[in-house]
Scaffold this active site. Structure first.
Site, short mmCIF file in Angstrom:
data_model
loop_
_atom_site.label_atom_id
_atom_site.label_comp_id
_atom_site.label_asym_id
_atom_site.label_seq_id
_atom_site.Cartn_x
_atom_site.Cartn_y
_atom_site.Cartn_z
N THR C 63 0.81 -1.28 -0.05
CA THR C 63 0.10 -0.02 -0.04
C THR C 63 1.13 1.31 -0.11
OG1 THR C 63 -1.71 -1.14 1.23
CG2 THR C 63 -1.81 1.30 1.19
N TYR C 149 4.33 -12.56 5.38
CA TYR C 149 3.12 -11.63 4.64
C TYR C 149 2.94 -13.15 3.55
CZ TYR C 149 0.93 -8.18 1.58
OH TYR C 149 0.15 -7.50 0.79
N LYS C 177 0.53 -12.36 8.04
CA LYS C 177 -0.42 -11.51 7.29
C LYS C 177 -0.91 -12.45 6.44
CE LYS C 177 -1.18 -7.39 4.71
NZ LYS C 177 -0.63 -6.24 3.91
N ILE C 216 -4.42 -5.92 9.24
CA ILE C 216 -3.31 -5.08 8.69
C ILE C 216 -4.10 -4.32 7.38
CG2 ILE C 216 -1.25 -4.92 7.28
CD1 ILE C 216 0.03 -7.00 9.15
#
Lengths: 319, 319, 319, 319
Positions: C63, C149, C177, C216
C-alpha cells in the site's frame, strides 16, 4: 528541503544550545572483521562519551571515515545514533560532500531522520570558484543548521574570509570548524563569527584565549573527561600541556590512523581497518603505548594498553 | 579481480601502445538541462577528438567531473565510450577513488566492460600514510593497467618519489600523470618511469624536453589539432607560446569552470553546470571570447564564439 | 545480524505487545509534485492514525509502495517514522524482498535504526522451492521480529501450511499477514499460529470469528476510528456491513490505486502518482465520492470530498 | 530518452532481424563462491551458445536472476555482454521492472551502452490497472525496441489482449514473450502480433504450428544445438518429444533452480546459489543426471554429469 519535512526548528535542540556546545567529538567508527559497522563497539564508545561530559558528536566525519562509507551506511549510522543517543547529546551528521547533489540529498535525509545539525565541507578535490563556494553553501545551508568545515590541508582550498563573512549571516549557520589556527579564529570571533577549533593541540587556547566555543576533537575519543575539563572548566594550561605529546602522536600520520590504532590497542575497537588506512608501524605503536599507559584511567573502558603485532590487524579492501 | 573477468591482456590494446600515447584528453562531460548526460553532445566531442589526432581519453576525470557522478552513471559513461569509440581511441576510465573499496569496485567493473586502462588517484581528502598509499595502489593496480595521478593541489597529499619508484615496478603501471612540474618529470623519466604532464602550460616542454610520453590535457578539448601538432610533431615552442594566454585563462578558476564556459560559448555544450561549478564571470567570459575567437578555426564544430549572459546558464543542484 | 547491533529485545516494545496489536495500518506514502516524499502530509496521516486508535503501521508496504522506492528512501522513511512517532505506535518496516540479499541488508538496517518489527514476504516473481522458502525466511527471521506476509495473488506462490508451521516455531515469528481467507486463518489460529487478516472485507470476521489478532488494513488509512471500533471493540457486524461497499470500491483496481485516489479527493495527499499507478477513471472517482461523503466525519482532516478532473493529477515516471 | 543518446536505429541490428530471431536463450548467470559474477564461466557459456546456433540472449532475465542483481551489476553484465559478444549475437537486456522509474533508468542506460533490445515486464507484485499497464509500457517502449513479457504465473497479473493489441502498434514493439500457451500465441500471430513462446515444452509447436517466431528458452542453456535444430530446422516432433522429460524436470521447481543444478552437475558453473535459490534435492539430482547423461554430447563443454552432494553447494545470502 525538497522532502518538505519537519523544519529544523521542530527538533528538540535549539540553535543557541548547538552554538555553545564546547566539546564535540568526531567519533570513530569501529568495524567488524567483515568491514561492516560494529554497532556494539560504537554504542559503547558513545555511552563513554556521554558519561564523560561530551556534548555532541560528528557522525561519519573524516575521523569517523565518512568518506569510506556508502551513503546508505552513512545515513543509517546517523539514524542509529539519533535513535539511541539523540536525547542525550547533539548529533551532527557529516552530510557534506564535494558533490553538491550528494550533499543536498544526504543533508535532506539527515534532517528527515532527526539529526540536530549538519557538518558542511567545501568541495574538496574538485574545488570551485568563490562564486561556486557561495552557491554550494547557500544550497547546503538552506537544508538546516550547519557547521562549516575549513581544512585546506585536506581540501586543497581554503574558504576565504569574505565567503565566511557571508555564510555567517545565514540563519542556519552555527559556526566554523576552523583548522587554520587560533589567529584566524580570534579574528573571526572578534567579528561575532562562532568557531570551533579543529586542532586538538590548539583547542585549549582557542577556547580560553581566542574566543572559540570549543573544539571538535579527535583526542576526546580517548580521553573525553580530560577534554571536558579543558573545554568546560577554567583555563588549565598545565593540563593542556600534559596532553601535547599524545596529541602530537595522534597526528603523526593522517588522522584517523593513530586514533584507530590507539583504540585497538586499548581494546575498544576490533583491529580492523578499512583501506586505505593501515595501522601505525610497530615503532609508532610502541611510542603510542608509552603515551597511553599513564592516561589509562582516563580512557573509559580501557583495561590494558597492549602493543599489538602486525598479524593481529585485518585490512579490508571490499566491504 | 574478484569478478574473475577477462584479463586485461585480452583487450585489443597492448600496454606498450598505451604507454606511448602522446595526446590524451581529459574529456568534458556535457549535460542536458535536467542535469543528466547529453550523450549527443558528448559523442560529437569524441568524434572531433578522434578526427583531430587525439589518441586517448580520460572518462570522468576531474575535468569530466567524475566526482559529481554517481558510480552507475560513471560506469555507464565508460561503457558507452568503449561501445561507441573503443576501436578508435584508448578509453581510460577514472575509476580511482579516495575509498579503496569504491576504487576496486569501479575498476573491476570498468575492466569487465572493456575499458583499456584506469586512472588511479591517491586518497584525496581522507589521505593516508605512505604504507597506506602502497596498500591502496597495490590493490588498485592488481585490477589492470593504470595511470597513477599525482595532483597535490587537489588531493592535499603528494605521492612521494619512493612510493612512485615502487609502483613503477608493477607490470600494470603505465605511467604517472604528474602535475608537480617538469623538473620532477625529468627526474622520473631519467629513471625509466613513464610520465604524462598534467599541466597544459608545461606540456610542450615536458614532451620535448623532460622525456614525458605526452600530456593528459584539458585544452585539447578545445583545440585538439593544435595539441596533436604540439605532442606528435617536432618541438614547436612558437606554437606552444601562442597558446599560453588561452591556457592561463583556462585555469583562472579551478578547472573545469573555464573549459565548461568556453565550450558553451563555442556552442559545443548546452549551458548547464552541475554545482558546485558555476560559470566564469561576465568579465572573464569576455576575456575568454577574445582569446578563443582567433583560434576558432582550430575548435572543431565551433561556428561562433559568443559571450553569453548570466541568464543563459542553468545551474543544477540535484540530478 | 552482521552489523552486530542492539538485539531486538532491547527495543521498547516487547514481542507479546506486537502480537496483540489489533489494528495495523499499511500506511500510504504521499508524494510531492517532483515525486519525492511529502513528509508534511505523511506526518499528518500518522498523527491522525495515532489519535484514532491505530496501534501500528507498515512503512513502505505494498500500500505504501515500497516497491517503488529506492532502498535509501525506504530506510529513511522508516527512520523518520521511528524518530517522529516510534514512542506512540508500533513501526513495522516492510524490509522484505524477493532478493534474500536485499531483504537481509534492509532488515538489518531497519533494526539498527530502531524499527520494532519487519514485514517479510516470500520471493515474489522469482519464486523458489519450498526448501528455498525455508532458507529465505530462516535468514530473514534471524535478523529480528517479523510478520510473514502471504499474498499469492501478488507473489504468484502460496506459502504452504507446513512451511508456516515451521516458521511459527521461530522465536522471532510474530504472526502471519494472511490474505487467503478466514478459513485458513481459523485453521492457523486453532493451532496457535498468530494471524492478521490482510483483507479488509474479512477483517471483522477474522477478528471476531476466526481467532485473528486483527487486521493489517488499507481502509484504516481513511477511517481509522471505525476500524478501531471494529477491531478493538466487540463484534459489530452492522458496522462491518456498512463498510462493505467502500471496501469493495477500494479494491476495484489493484491497491493502492483507489486508496491514493480517495486520499487525494479528500485533500489529504497531493494528486501525484508514481507510475505504474494512475488515478481511477472519472466514473470510478464519482462512485468513490458518493461512498466517501457519508463517511466524511470519520475521515480525519477531510474537509471536503471532491471529484477531481484528469488534468489535476500528476503522473511521475522518474523521481 | 532523457539521456538524449544515440537512437536505436543507429545500432547495428535492425528491428526486422530482431523480430525473426528464432532461438533466444535466457542465459544463466554463474557465480563465484563470494556470490559475485563468474565472468569466465559466463563467457564460456556465451561462446557455446554462439557456436551452436543461438541467435540472441536475454541478460539478467528471470533465468539469469536479474531480480537478484543490483542495477549496477545488471547494467555491467549487459555492457560486458555487448562488449564481448555484441557483434555475434543479439543482446537483449532485461531492463524491465515493476517500478516504472527503475525500468526507465535501466532501459535508458542499457541503450546508451549498446544493447540491441530490452525485455519489458508488466509490474509484478505491485500490479496496476489496465490504464496503468498502458502508461507503464508506453514509457518503457519510448526508450527503444522491446520484447514484452507476459508470465502471469510469476507476475500475478495477465497482460490482456486489448492492451497487447495497442502495444503491438508501437514502432518499438518487437513481439511478445508469451507464457500462457500456444492457443493464445496462435490468436496473436494470426493478427500479426509477433510472438516467442516462453515455454520450452510448447516451443516446437509454437514455432511450427502457432506462427511463433521462435522461443526464449531455458533448456537451450544446456542443449543449444538441439534447440537450434528444433527452431531453425523443419518441424521435428520426434526430436521435440525426446526432450519432454528433460524439460519437465527442468521445471520441477521454480526456474532456474533445476537449470542451475544441471549446469553445476555438468561442470559448467561453480556450485554457488544466490538465495532464495537452493539446489534440487538429492533424489531430484539423481533423476536429472539420468536424463542429462544420454544427452551429454549435446551439452557443450560437458565432460561428465555427476550427482553432487549437498555439502558441495554453497548458498550465498549476502553478496
Amino acid at each position: 528541503a525538497l522532502l518538505s519535512s519537519a523544519t529544523p526548528a521542530q527538533t528538540s535542540k535549539d540553535a543557541s544550545s548547538l552554538r555553545k556546545t564546547a566539546l564535540i567529538t568526531a567519533v570513530k567508527t569501529p568495524y567488524l572483521p567483515n568491514g561492516k559497522f560494529d554497532l556494539v563497539a560504537y554504542d559503547a564508545l558513545l555511552e563513554a562519551q556521554i558519561s564523560n561530559g561530551v556534548g555532541g558528536v560528528i557522525v561519519g566525519g573524516t575521523t569517523g571515515e565518512g568518506h569510506l562509507m556508502s551513503w546508505d551506511e552513512h545515513i543509517m549510522l546517523i539514524a542509529h545514533t539519533i535513535h539511541s543517543f539523540g536525547d542525550r547529546l547533539l548529533v551532527i551528521g557529516n552530510t557534506g560532500s564535494n558533490s553538491t547533489s550528494e550533499a543536498l540529498h544526504a543533508t535532506e535525509q539527515g534532517f528527515a531522520i532527526g539529526m540536530h545539525a549538519a557538518l558542511q565541507i567545501n568541495p574538496y578535490y574538485g574545488k570551485t570558484s568563490h562564486a561556486g563556494l557561495r552557491a554550494h553553501f547557500a544550497a547546503a545551508l538552506a537544508e538546516g543548521p550547519a557547521i562549516v568545515y575549513n581544512v585546506p590541508g585536506r581540501t586543497g582550498q581554503d574558504i576565504p574570509d569574505d565567503v565566511v563573512a557571508d555564510l555567517a549571516a545565514h540563519p542556519n549557520f552555527l559556526g566554523m570548524k576552523e583548522c587554520t589556527g587560533n589567529k584566524r579564529i580570534a579574528a573571526y570571533t572578534s567579528r561575532g563569527v562562532n568557531c570551533w577549533s579543529g586542532n586538538d593541540d590548539e583547542a585549549h587556547d582557542a577556547r580560553h584565549g581566542a574566543g572559540a566555543a570549543g573544539v571538535i576533537s579527535v583526542t576526546s575519543n580517548l580521553v573525553p573527561g580530560l577534554f571536558n575539563t579543558l573545554m568546560n572548566g577554567p583555563a588549565n594550561p598545565e593540563l593542556a600541556a600534559s596532553l601535547d605529546e599524545l596529541i602530537k602522536w595522534l597526528f603523526c600520520e593522517p588522522n584517523p590512523i593513530a586514533l584507530n590504532t590507539a583504540l585497538m590497542m586499548c581494546g575498544l575497537a576490533q583491529p580492523v581497518f578499512r583501506l586505505p588506512y593501515v595501522p601505525l608501524s610497530r615503532a609508532q605503536r610502541e611510542r603510542g603505548a608509552a603515551l597511553l599507559r599513564p592516561l589509562q584511567q582516563h580512557i573509559p573502558g580501557c583495561r590494558e594498553v597492549r602493543v599489538m603485532e602486525d598479524s593481529e590487524f585485518k585490512l579490508v579492501g571490499r566491504y
